[in-house]
Design a protein around this motif. Structure first.
Motif, PDB file in Angstrom:
ATOM      1  N   ALA A   1       0.833  -1.204   0.000  1.00 21.27           N
ATOM      2  CA  ALA A   1       0.000   0.000   0.000  1.00 21.27           C
ATOM      3  C   ALA A   1       0.868   1.255   0.000  1.00 21.27           C
ATOM      4  O   ALA A   1       0.581   2.224  -0.718  1.00 21.27           O
ATOM      5  CB  ALA A   1      -0.927  -0.008   1.208  1.00 21.27           C
ATOM      6  N   ALA A   2       1.944   1.227   0.775  1.00 23.11           N
ATOM      7  CA  ALA A   2       2.860   2.368   0.797  1.00 23.11           C
ATOM      8  C   ALA A   2       3.576   2.509  -0.539  1.00 23.11           C
ATOM      9  O   ALA A   2       3.783   3.623  -1.046  1.00 23.11           O
ATOM     10  CB  ALA A   2       3.870   2.206   1.927  1.00 23.11           C
ATOM     11  N   LEU A   3       3.957   1.387  -1.115  1.00 23.69           N
ATOM     12  CA  LEU A   3       4.614   1.398  -2.417  1.00 23.69           C
ATOM     13  C   LEU A   3       3.681   1.964  -3.486  1.00 23.69           C
ATOM     14  O   LEU A   3       4.076   2.831  -4.287  1.00 23.69           O
ATOM     15  CB  LEU A   3       5.034  -0.030  -2.778  1.00 23.69           C
ATOM     16  N   ASP A   4       2.450   1.519  -3.490  1.00 26.68           N
ATOM     17  CA  ASP A   4       1.471   2.006  -4.455  1.00 26.68           C
ATOM     18  C   ASP A   4       1.250   3.505  -4.311  1.00 26.68           C
ATOM     19  O   ASP A   4       1.175   4.231  -5.312  1.00 26.68           O
ATOM     20  CB  ASP A   4       0.154   1.257  -4.280  1.00 26.68           C
ATOM     21  N   ALA A   5       1.168   3.970  -3.073  1.00 24.76           N
ATOM     22  CA  ALA A   5       0.960   5.402  -2.836  1.00 24.76           C
ATOM     23  C   ALA A   5       2.123   6.224  -3.389  1.00 24.76           C
ATOM     24  O   ALA A   5       1.922   7.297  -3.970  1.00 24.76           O
ATOM     25  CB  ALA A   5       0.778   5.665  -1.343  1.00 24.76           C
TER      26      ALA A   5
END
Length: 214
Positions: A74-78
């Motif tokens: 999720a952090a990577l996608d953001a």
């Protein structure tokens, strides 16, 4: 194919030799992928310094700081969304990605693997090849799917196996082939000359010949 360059992120975990080959290719304004971000899950990854020296923005998202793969993804996608990324290129990125992440980026995320897929998936690839007694090995670029090293193949390069050589010898010669194949494959995807459709790779005209190397 249009003249606009696609905003591309390269994800690394280590020294970034394939990343360096991509940066060299993308230094040409005519190259269809513009590398606007190099991101690593490891703070000490050697490739970060190489990217910074080339003037490319870098970012670290340490997977150890997150509780599980979903939170990290999720952090990577953001981070990718924040940078306006259109194409994700994995270059020695040593993380298994969640099905939700791979589904979102399906057709827009590619990886390189040091074997002629579907043979010898996973790790210790060169040891597997030598133990299997194959006469040819190589490398493959493929679209990333939820299954490891199993997405539709975009291009491959063949590397002969030399009798009596070590895994390190085979790895070095395979890496040289990777440095030729990956920039060519990224260019096809970025330009739209290779795309994922109905679970397979489709090409414009004879574009496939540029990613079939011997």
């Amino acid at each position: 194919m249009t003249g606009r360059r696609r905003r591309t992120a390269v994800l690394i975990s280590g020294r970034g030799s394939n990343m360096a080959a991509l940066l060299d290719a993308a230094a040409d304004p005519a190259y269809p992928a513009e590398i606007v971000l190099v991101l690593s899950n490891r703070p000490g990854a050697g490739g970060l310094a190489r990217a910074e020296a080339a003037g490319i923005p870098t970012r670290v998202i340490d997977h150890k700081a997150y509780d599980g793969r979903a939170a990290f993804d999720a952090a990577l996608d953001a981070a990718l969304e924040e940078a306006g990324i259109e194409l994700v290129v994995l270059a020695g990125f040593m993380r298994l990605l969640t099905p939700g992440f791979t589904e979102k980026w399906l057709g827009r995320m590619i990886n390189i693997h040091p074997s002629l897929l579907p043979a010898f998936k996973g790790v210790h690839v060169h040891e597997q090849a030598l133990a299997g007694g194959v006469r040819f090995s190589g490398c493959s670029v493929h679209f990333v799917t939820a299954d490891m090293d199993a997405g539709p193949i975009i291009g491959q390069a063949v590397v002969p196996v030399v009798p009596g050589e070590s895994p390190d010898d085979l790895a070095a010669r395979t890496l040289a082939a990777e440095h030729r194949l990956y920039p060519a494959a990224v260019a096809l995807v970025a330009s739209g000359e290779a795309a994922l459709a109905d679970g397979r790779t489709v090409y414009a005209g004879d574009a496939w010949t540029r990613v079939t190397l011997t």
